[in-house]
Write a protein that holds these residues in place. Structure first.
Motif, PDB file in Angstrom:
ATOM      1  N   ALA A  23      45.575  30.608  45.321  1.00  0.00           N
ATOM      2  CA  ALA A  23      46.901  30.941  44.469  1.00  0.00           C
ATOM      3  C   ALA A  23      46.460  31.284  43.091  1.00  0.00           C
ATOM      4  CB  ALA A  23      47.731  29.767  44.476  1.00  0.00           C
ATOM      5  N   LYS A  24      45.398  30.688  42.441  1.00  0.00           N
ATOM      6  CA  LYS A  24      44.518  31.011  41.147  1.00  0.00           C
ATOM      7  C   LYS A  24      44.171  32.489  41.170  1.00  0.00           C
ATOM      8  CE  LYS A  24      43.417  26.936  39.093  1.00  0.00           C
ATOM      9  NZ  LYS A  24      42.406  25.941  39.654  1.00  0.00           N
ATOM     10  N   ARG A  25      43.739  32.969  42.327  1.00  0.00           N
ATOM     11  CA  ARG A  25      42.981  34.034  42.382  1.00  0.00           C
ATOM     12  C   ARG A  25      43.886  35.101  42.604  1.00  0.00           C
ATOM     13  NH1 ARG A  25      37.582  34.772  45.113  1.00  0.00           N
ATOM     14  NH2 ARG A  25      37.339  36.985  44.208  1.00  0.00           N
ATOM     15  N   ILE A  26      45.047  34.928  43.382  1.00  0.00           N
ATOM     16  CA  ILE A  26      46.177  35.933  43.220  1.00  0.00           C
ATOM     17  C   ILE A  26      46.824  36.174  42.208  1.00  0.00           C
ATOM     18  CG2 ILE A  26      48.648  36.239  44.219  1.00  0.00           C
ATOM     19  CD1 ILE A  26      47.365  34.504  46.760  1.00  0.00           C
ATOM     20  N   VAL A  27      47.056  34.798  41.441  1.00  0.00           N
ATOM     21  CA  VAL A  27      47.850  35.174  39.996  1.00  0.00           C
ATOM     22  C   VAL A  27      46.805  35.988  38.990  1.00  0.00           C
ATOM     23  CG1 VAL A  27      48.212  33.643  37.779  1.00  0.00           C
ATOM     24  CG2 VAL A  27      49.184  32.948  40.149  1.00  0.00           C
ATOM     25  N   TYR A 173      39.952  38.965  52.348  1.00  0.00           N
ATOM     26  CA  TYR A 173      39.269  37.748  51.764  1.00  0.00           C
ATOM     27  C   TYR A 173      39.033  36.931  52.783  1.00  0.00           C
ATOM     28  CZ  TYR A 173      40.299  39.286  46.998  1.00  0.00           C
ATOM     29  OH  TYR A 173      40.230  39.634  46.000  1.00  0.00           O
ATOM     30  N   THR A 174      37.624  36.360  53.131  1.00  0.00           N
ATOM     31  CA  THR A 174      37.188  35.690  54.076  1.00  0.00           C
ATOM     32  C   THR A 174      36.026  34.658  53.610  1.00  0.00           C
ATOM     33  OG1 THR A 174      36.400  35.759  56.330  1.00  0.00           O
ATOM     34  CG2 THR A 174      35.550  37.286  54.722  1.00  0.00           C
ATOM     35  N   ASP A 175      35.197  33.856  54.735  1.00  0.00           N
ATOM     36  CA  ASP A 175      34.455  32.685  54.263  1.00  0.00           C
ATOM     37  C   ASP A 175      33.010  33.232  54.230  1.00  0.00           C
ATOM     38  OD1 ASP A 175      34.114  33.295  57.061  1.00  0.00           O
ATOM     39  OD2 ASP A 175      35.077  31.421  57.519  1.00  0.00           O
ATOM     40  N   VAL A 176      32.959  34.680  54.142  1.00  0.00           N
ATOM     41  CA  VAL A 176      31.334  35.072  53.927  1.00  0.00           C
ATOM     42  C   VAL A 176      31.630  35.987  52.815  1.00  0.00           C
ATOM     43  CG1 VAL A 176      30.478  34.729  56.249  1.00  0.00           C
ATOM     44  CG2 VAL A 176      31.905  36.484  56.147  1.00  0.00           C
ATOM     45  N   ASP A 177      30.663  36.633  52.303  1.00  0.00           N
ATOM     46  CA  ASP A 177      30.652  37.533  51.382  1.00  0.00           C
ATOM     47  C   ASP A 177      30.826  39.079  51.562  1.00  0.00           C
ATOM     48  OD1 ASP A 177      29.867  35.700  49.346  1.00  0.00           O
ATOM     49  OD2 ASP A 177      27.885  36.146  49.447  1.00  0.00           O
ATOM     50  N   GLY A 178      31.129  39.300  52.901  1.00  0.00           N
ATOM     51  CA  GLY A 178      31.722  40.919  53.350  1.00  0.00           C
ATOM     52  C   GLY A 178      31.219  41.057  54.711  1.00  0.00           C
ATOM     53  N   VAL A 179      30.923  42.163  54.991  1.00  0.00           N
ATOM     54  CA  VAL A 179      30.591  42.517  56.444  1.00  0.00           C
ATOM     55  C   VAL A 179      29.046  42.359  56.421  1.00  0.00           C
ATOM     56  CG1 VAL A 179      30.421  44.369  58.200  1.00  0.00           C
ATOM     57  CG2 VAL A 179      32.333  44.199  57.025  1.00  0.00           C
ATOM     58  N   PHE A 180      28.573  41.693  57.572  1.00  0.00           N
ATOM     59  CA  PHE A 180      26.987  41.500  57.497  1.00  0.00           C
ATOM     60  C   PHE A 180      26.281  42.201  58.633  1.00  0.00           C
ATOM     61  CE2 PHE A 180      25.564  38.093  55.003  1.00  0.00           C
ATOM     62  CZ  PHE A 180      26.964  37.700  54.223  1.00  0.00           C
ATOM     63  N   THR A 181      25.138  42.619  58.606  1.00  0.00           N
ATOM     64  CA  THR A 181      24.426  43.106  59.627  1.00  0.00           C
ATOM     65  C   THR A 181      24.485  42.325  61.025  1.00  0.00           C
ATOM     66  OG1 THR A 181      22.444  42.037  58.924  1.00  0.00           O
ATOM     67  CG2 THR A 181      22.940  44.378  58.154  1.00  0.00           C
ATOM     68  N   VAL A 229      36.007  43.995  52.390  1.00  0.00           N
ATOM     69  CA  VAL A 229      35.875  42.796  52.686  1.00  0.00           C
ATOM     70  C   VAL A 229      35.306  41.832  51.663  1.00  0.00           C
ATOM     71  CG1 VAL A 229      34.974  41.219  54.794  1.00  0.00           C
ATOM     72  CG2 VAL A 229      35.923  43.666  55.184  1.00  0.00           C
ATOM     73  N   ARG A 230      35.816  40.836  51.511  1.00  0.00           N
ATOM     74  CA  ARG A 230      35.088  39.925  50.532  1.00  0.00           C
ATOM     75  C   ARG A 230      35.277  38.501  50.584  1.00  0.00           C
ATOM     76  NH1 ARG A 230      37.359  41.966  44.646  1.00  0.00           N
ATOM     77  NH2 ARG A 230      35.686  40.631  44.166  1.00  0.00           N
ATOM     78  N   ASN A 234      33.877  33.284  45.967  1.00  0.00           N
ATOM     79  CA  ASN A 234      33.119  33.835  44.849  1.00  0.00           C
ATOM     80  C   ASN A 234      33.771  35.175  44.565  1.00  0.00           C
ATOM     81  OD1 ASN A 234      31.834  35.887  46.278  1.00  0.00           O
ATOM     82  ND2 ASN A 234      30.312  34.398  46.796  1.00  0.00           N
ATOM     83  N   ASN A 235      33.012  35.930  43.269  1.00  0.00           N
ATOM     84  CA  ASN A 235      33.572  37.046  43.004  1.00  0.00           C
ATOM     85  C   ASN A 235      32.567  38.081  43.384  1.00  0.00           C
ATOM     86  OD1 ASN A 235      35.963  37.038  41.660  1.00  0.00           O
ATOM     87  ND2 ASN A 235      35.305  35.627  40.340  1.00  0.00           N
ATOM     88  N   THR A 236      31.681  38.135  44.508  1.00  0.00           N
ATOM     89  CA  THR A 236      30.650  39.116  44.654  1.00  0.00           C
ATOM     90  C   THR A 236      31.664  40.468  45.167  1.00  0.00           C
ATOM     91  OG1 THR A 236      30.248  38.041  46.664  1.00  0.00           O
ATOM     92  CG2 THR A 236      28.640  37.765  45.202  1.00  0.00           C
TER      93      THR A 236
END
Ligand code: ASP
Ligand code: MG
Length: 434
Positions: A23-27, A173-181, A229-230, A234-236
């Protein structure tokens, strides 16, 4: 003012604390002056738990009722998220799929979006509110029933909303930093990809990569939606999925040789594995014209999703051949029954069913003109003592079928062989990977 669609997966909203964090992130995005539409999945493993519950009640739940049950999961998370945002002093309104105008066909459990009429979402935005939409669900106009889009379908909800509302970006938004190899749960040294073409992403998703729902990638590609995809932890920067034309791809993979020729460099995007498939072998098929057509006509009537097909050379002495194909385990029984019913007509000897297979796919632009890629892949598997049972290729993908219990190891050795290993272990922030 930009319109941003954000999708939060189940592991990002698994409990009250995470819901407040999201919610904080959306705000923050809203405060920065953007219009924000959120698509949300059910909390944690809720969907799996509801499915288990249904199967505890009956072995074959009625599809309509199953959809009714499963959509409850997203109703819970959307309402809680809207409450959390309101408690931060921002207006927020949650909408079910049908309230948000997600119109689908009537196929329970695998419905396709046919139209999006997000009038109420638009009104909420115009009134300055954040709109929260339940992912994964829709409504069919003919049956007037609630539908679901298939497992992982909230991504598609987000993309469809982004297309209909002409959003500037759709952030997943997911539980890893993006799409991985590769899936970091299987290949710890997988590394994040900064940019990937939607074509490569489609092949990865079709080959078992779960980070994005395949329909979402297709939809984004077709409607020109920019996907990102992020991590919600975190904010990466995450991974940008770009819609690349054939010419752009050619330019990306082009390299000049010493003697001045232009050749395609096989740029490898990643490795995906899939343990959800099984193999059916039709043994002793008469090797005469029309038999393959006959067999796959029977199979296609079951609506099964056939993937790799291999026909063996026929034995000269008998004039019989074997045809094997892979398909989702969940389609297996149906197809066996259908084929058995037609056995006398087709004239095959018997059927073998093998659900202990694993599929590995190597994906990357520029593979088509590089036989060396297959050789390198087979070599890596040979070095690891892993047997290949089936092979299939597309322009930008090579897939092999192995024993199920070797496929994860296969992914690690192939990842290493193609120089994809990163320097550090990838971080998975949450989720059970269920
Ligand atoms: N909750 C649904 C599922 O687990 C939809 C989604 O997560 O995208 O499949
Ligand atoms: Mg889920």
């Amino acid at each position: 003012m930009a319109l941003i669609v954000q999708k939060f997966g189940g592991s990002s909203v698994s409990d009250a604390e995470s819901i407040k964090r999201v919610a904080k992130r959306i705000v923050e995005t809203h405060k920065a002056g953007n219009e924000v539409v959120v698509a949300v999945s059910a909390m944690g493993d809720t969907t799996d738990e509801l499915l288990d519950l249904a199967h505890d009640v009956t072995p074959i739940p009625a599809p309509r009722e199953l959809d009714m049950l499963l959509t409850a999961g997203e109703r819970i998370s959307m309402a809680l998220l809207a409450m959390a945002i309101r408690s931060l002093g921002h207006d927020a309104r949650s909408f079910t799929g049908s309230q948000a105008g997600m119109i689908t066909d009537a196929r329970h459990g695998a419905a396709r979006i046919v139209d999006v009429t997000p009038g109420r979402v638009r009104d909420a935005l115009d009134e300055g509110a954040v709109a929260i939409v339940a992912g994964f669900q829709g409504f069919n106009r003919d049956t007037r029933d609630i539908t679901t889009l298939g497992r992982g379908g909230s991504d598609t909800t987000a993309v469809a909303l982004a297309a209909a509302l002409d959003a500037s970006v759709c952030e997943i938004y997911t539980d890893v930093d993006g799409v991985f190899t590769a899936d970091p749960r299987i290949v710890p040294l997988a590394h994040k990809i900064d940019r990937i073409s939607s074509e490569e992403m489609l092949e990865l998703a079709a080959s078992g990569a779960k980070v994005l729902h395949i329909r979402a990638v297709e939809y984004a590609r077709r409607h020109g939606v920019t996907l990102k995809v992020r991590s919600s932890f975190n904010n990466t920067e995450g991974t940008l999925v770009i819609n690349e034309s054939a010419e752009e791809r050619a330019a990306r993979v082009a390299v000049e040789t010493k003697d001045g020729r232009t050749v395609e460099e096989p740029i490898i995007a990643g490795v995906a594995t899939d343990l959800s498939e099984a193999k059916i072998t039709v043994v002793g098929v008469p090797d005469v014209p029309g038999k393959a057509a006959q067999i796959f006509k029977i199979v296609s009537k079951t609506n099964a999703n056939v993937d790799i097909i291999v026909q063996n050379v026929s034995a000269a002495a008998t004039g019989l051949t074997d045809i094997s194909f892979t398909l989702p385990k969940s389609d297996g029984q149906r197809v066996l029954t259908a084929l058995t019913a037609e056995q006398p007509d087709v004239g095959f000897q018997n059927l073998q069913y093998d659900d202990q297979i694993g599929k590995l796919a190597l994906v990357g632009a520029g593979m088509r003109s590089n036989a060396g890629v297959s050789a390198q892949l087979f070599e890596a598997l040979y070095d690891a003592g892993i047997n290949i049972e089936m092979i299939s290729t597309s322009e930008i993908r090579i897939s092999v079928v192995t024993r199920a219990d070797t496929v994860n190891e296969a992914a690690r050795v192939v990842h290493r062989a193609f120089g994809l290993d990163g320097d550090a272990q990838a971080i998975v922030y949450a989720g059970t990977g269920r």
